[in-house]
Design a protein around this motif. Structure first.
Motif, PDB file in Angstrom:
ATOM      1  N   TYR A  42       0.779  -1.243  -0.017  1.00  0.00           N
ATOM      2  CA  TYR A  42       0.049  -0.037  -0.022  1.00  0.00           C
ATOM      3  C   TYR A  42       1.036   1.319   0.036  1.00  0.00           C
ATOM      4  O   TYR A  42       0.684   1.990  -0.630  1.00  0.00           O
ATOM      5  CB  TYR A  42      -0.894  -0.086   1.209  1.00  0.00           C
ATOM      6  CG  TYR A  42      -1.783   1.345   1.405  1.00  0.00           C
ATOM      7  CD1 TYR A  42      -2.818   1.624   0.781  1.00  0.00           C
ATOM      8  CD2 TYR A  42      -1.284   2.065   2.478  1.00  0.00           C
ATOM      9  CE1 TYR A  42      -3.418   2.707   1.029  1.00  0.00           C
ATOM     10  CE2 TYR A  42      -1.904   3.322   2.506  1.00  0.00           C
ATOM     11  CZ  TYR A  42      -2.875   3.581   1.948  1.00  0.00           C
ATOM     12  OH  TYR A  42      -3.811   4.859   2.215  1.00  0.00           O
ATOM     13  N   TYR A  43       1.861   1.218   0.982  1.00  0.00           N
ATOM     14  CA  TYR A  43       2.716   2.514   0.903  1.00  0.00           C
ATOM     15  C   TYR A  43       3.529   2.712  -0.132  1.00  0.00           C
ATOM     16  O   TYR A  43       3.962   3.716  -0.496  1.00  0.00           O
ATOM     17  CB  TYR A  43       3.660   2.546   2.166  1.00  0.00           C
ATOM     18  CG  TYR A  43       2.885   2.904   3.429  1.00  0.00           C
ATOM     19  CD1 TYR A  43       2.472   4.239   3.410  1.00  0.00           C
ATOM     20  CD2 TYR A  43       2.359   1.924   4.387  1.00  0.00           C
ATOM     21  CE1 TYR A  43       1.525   4.635   4.656  1.00  0.00           C
ATOM     22  CE2 TYR A  43       1.719   2.566   5.576  1.00  0.00           C
ATOM     23  CZ  TYR A  43       1.213   3.602   5.939  1.00  0.00           C
ATOM     24  OH  TYR A  43       0.623   4.336   6.723  1.00  0.00           O
ATOM     25  N   GLY A  44       4.101   1.562  -0.766  1.00  0.00           N
ATOM     26  CA  GLY A  44       4.649   1.692  -2.081  1.00  0.00           C
ATOM     27  C   GLY A  44       4.254   2.139  -3.294  1.00  0.00           C
ATOM     28  O   GLY A  44       4.373   3.035  -3.684  1.00  0.00           O
ATOM     29  N   GLY A  45       2.786   2.032  -3.335  1.00  0.00           N
ATOM     30  CA  GLY A  45       1.694   2.564  -4.083  1.00  0.00           C
ATOM     31  C   GLY A  45       1.703   3.898  -3.786  1.00  0.00           C
ATOM     32  O   GLY A  45       1.621   4.773  -5.035  1.00  0.00           O
ATOM     33  N   LEU A  46       1.368   4.453  -2.480  1.00  0.00           N
ATOM     34  CA  LEU A  46       1.394   5.899  -2.357  1.00  0.00           C
ATOM     35  C   LEU A  46       2.697   6.488  -2.711  1.00  0.00           C
ATOM     36  O   LEU A  46       2.711   7.702  -3.306  1.00  0.00           O
ATOM     37  CB  LEU A  46       1.254   5.975  -0.880  1.00  0.00           C
ATOM     38  CG  LEU A  46      -0.302   5.867  -0.379  1.00  0.00           C
ATOM     39  CD1 LEU A  46      -0.328   6.300   0.909  1.00  0.00           C
ATOM     40  CD2 LEU A  46      -1.228   6.731  -1.094  1.00  0.00           C
ATOM     41  N   ILE A  47       3.687   6.008  -2.485  1.00  0.00           N
ATOM     42  CA  ILE A  47       5.105   6.674  -2.706  1.00  0.00           C
ATOM     43  C   ILE A  47       5.289   6.801  -4.184  1.00  0.00           C
ATOM     44  O   ILE A  47       5.599   7.786  -4.714  1.00  0.00           O
ATOM     45  CB  ILE A  47       6.204   5.937  -2.058  1.00  0.00           C
ATOM     46  CG1 ILE A  47       6.088   5.833  -0.502  1.00  0.00           C
ATOM     47  CG2 ILE A  47       7.459   6.056  -2.690  1.00  0.00           C
ATOM     48  CD1 ILE A  47       7.217   4.916  -0.049  1.00  0.00           C
ATOM     49  N   GLU A  48       4.977   5.748  -5.015  1.00  0.00           N
ATOM     50  CA  GLU A  48       4.968   5.996  -6.590  1.00  0.00           C
ATOM     51  C   GLU A  48       4.053   7.024  -7.227  1.00  0.00           C
ATOM     52  O   GLU A  48       4.386   7.655  -7.850  1.00  0.00           O
ATOM     53  CB  GLU A  48       5.017   4.689  -7.291  1.00  0.00           C
ATOM     54  CG  GLU A  48       6.158   3.524  -6.796  1.00  0.00           C
ATOM     55  CD  GLU A  48       7.361   4.223  -7.404  1.00  0.00           C
ATOM     56  OE1 GLU A  48       7.442   4.936  -8.430  1.00  0.00           O
ATOM     57  OE2 GLU A  48       8.687   3.925  -6.346  1.00  0.00           O
ATOM     58  N   ALA A  49       2.818   7.074  -6.444  1.00  0.00           N
ATOM     59  CA  ALA A  49       1.764   7.871  -6.994  1.00  0.00           C
ATOM     60  C   ALA A  49       2.432   9.192  -6.621  1.00  0.00           C
ATOM     61  O   ALA A  49       2.111  10.390  -7.532  1.00  0.00           O
ATOM     62  CB  ALA A  49       0.572   7.794  -6.320  1.00  0.00           C
ATOM     63  N   TYR A  50       3.020   9.766  -5.533  1.00  0.00           N
ATOM     64  CA  TYR A  50       3.639  10.748  -5.275  1.00  0.00           C
ATOM     65  C   TYR A  50       4.668  11.321  -6.128  1.00  0.00           C
ATOM     66  O   TYR A  50       4.753  12.436  -6.577  1.00  0.00           O
ATOM     67  CB  TYR A  50       4.220  10.852  -3.815  1.00  0.00           C
ATOM     68  CG  TYR A  50       4.505  12.040  -3.339  1.00  0.00           C
ATOM     69  CD1 TYR A  50       4.046  12.751  -2.380  1.00  0.00           C
ATOM     70  CD2 TYR A  50       5.865  12.441  -3.762  1.00  0.00           C
ATOM     71  CE1 TYR A  50       4.658  14.087  -1.975  1.00  0.00           C
ATOM     72  CE2 TYR A  50       6.405  13.795  -3.156  1.00  0.00           C
ATOM     73  CZ  TYR A  50       5.905  14.426  -2.262  1.00  0.00           C
ATOM     74  OH  TYR A  50       6.373  15.669  -1.755  1.00  0.00           O
ATOM     75  N   LYS A  51       5.559  10.134  -6.541  1.00  0.00           N
ATOM     76  CA  LYS A  51       6.645  10.429  -7.516  1.00  0.00           C
ATOM     77  C   LYS A  51       6.034  10.794  -8.918  1.00  0.00           C
ATOM     78  O   LYS A  51       6.514  11.699  -9.618  1.00  0.00           O
ATOM     79  CB  LYS A  51       7.623   9.177  -7.729  1.00  0.00           C
ATOM     80  CG  LYS A  51       8.593   9.084  -8.636  1.00  0.00           C
ATOM     81  CD  LYS A  51       9.466  10.229  -8.441  1.00  0.00           C
ATOM     82  CE  LYS A  51      11.024  10.063  -9.234  1.00  0.00           C
ATOM     83  NZ  LYS A  51      10.679   9.709 -10.697  1.00  0.00           N
ATOM     84  N   ASN A  52       4.885   9.961  -9.419  1.00  0.00           N
ATOM     85  CA  ASN A  52       4.416  10.406 -10.447  1.00  0.00           C
ATOM     86  C   ASN A  52       3.881  11.559 -10.720  1.00  0.00           C
ATOM     87  O   ASN A  52       3.792  12.391 -11.724  1.00  0.00           O
ATOM     88  CB  ASN A  52       3.287   9.321 -10.830  1.00  0.00           C
ATOM     89  CG  ASN A  52       3.773   7.908 -11.338  1.00  0.00           C
ATOM     90  OD1 ASN A  52       5.162   7.455 -11.447  1.00  0.00           O
ATOM     91  ND2 ASN A  52       3.278   6.785 -11.016  1.00  0.00           N
ATOM     92  N   LYS A  53       3.350  12.236  -9.596  1.00  0.00           N
ATOM     93  CA  LYS A  53       2.547  13.433  -9.668  1.00  0.00           C
ATOM     94  C   LYS A  53       3.763  14.587  -9.492  1.00  0.00           C
ATOM     95  O   LYS A  53       3.342  15.599  -9.905  1.00  0.00           O
ATOM     96  CB  LYS A  53       1.547  13.528  -8.607  1.00  0.00           C
ATOM     97  CG  LYS A  53       0.700  14.648  -8.386  1.00  0.00           C
ATOM     98  CD  LYS A  53      -0.443  14.526  -9.271  1.00  0.00           C
ATOM     99  CE  LYS A  53      -1.489  15.683  -9.064  1.00  0.00           C
ATOM    100  NZ  LYS A  53      -2.306  15.579  -7.891  1.00  0.00           N
TER     101      LYS A  53
END
Length: 210
Positions: A42-53
């Motif tokens: 879950y946190y891996g997904g949030l961190i990558e979403a942050y990076k993409n944004k």
């Protein structure tokens, strides 16, 4: 002399374990490990979403001279966190979630280790930014093939965009697609209602300022 990643990790683990006491049953730990691994994904997904944004990982822009550490701990767990003995920038759990939510433009669910009291391992998650990337670690009871053995009943599973070199981290993509990880993630849980209740209890402990 600048300490290596592994030296800092060893010191960090020693400090984090200094307040540990008590324990939990093997059945509890087996169930809790499934939730810990779910939280890592879950946190891996949030961190990558942050990076993409944003084009950068959380707090990495502040980690030029010193690493940034954030401990992900619920109000029930925060008193078990010990200060690190080396120079760093510290971010609170609230600051971590505020940063993620502000940049993503949405509220995110807070997730914490389901164990309220520590034992032979920390009962909270750790985020680090520095050296051009990030690390996110959870601590599990079982010696999975993809986990680093730290001590009896204490194994660390860590993701990073800087996997390899002098660390034991895995890249999120390689770990989350790894069959043994998928199998551990799908392992049966004996008391899902109990653990879902614990997850829900602190899912919004640090609401962002309006």
């Amino acid at each position: 002399m600048e300490m290596s990643y592994l030296q800092k990790t060893a010191i960090t683990v020693t400090l984090l374990l200094s307040a540990c006491s008590g324990g939990a049953s093997p059945d509890f730990q087996a169930d809790a490990d499934v939730y810990r691994l779910q939280d890592l994904e879950y946190y891996g997904g949030l961190i990558e979403a942050y990076k993409n944004k944003t084009g950068v990982y959380p707090f990495l822009d502040e980690a030029q001279a010193l690493p940034v550490y954030a401990v992900i701990a619920s109000p029930e767990q925060i008193d078990d966190v010990q200060a690190l003995p080396f120079k760093h920038i510290s971010k609170s759990t609230a600051q971590f979630f505020e940063e993620i939510e502000t940049k993503l433009g949405r509220v995110v669910q807070e997730r914490y280790d389901p164990q309220f009291e520590p034992d032979s391992k920390p009962n909270f998650y750790i985020y680090k930014a520095g050296g051009g990337g990030y690390f996110f670690a959870v601590h599990v009871s079982q010696s999975y093939a993809f986990a680093q053995v730290v001590g009896p009943g204490h194994n660390k599973v860590e993701i990073s965009n800087l996997a390899g070199d002098d660390n034991y981290a895995s890249s999120p993509k390689s770990l989350f697609e790894h069959p043994p990880f998928k199998a551990a993630l799908d392992a049966p849980v004996s008391k899902p209602a109990f653990f879902d209740g614990r997850r829900a209890k602190y899912s919004n402990s640090y609401p962002s300022e309006p």
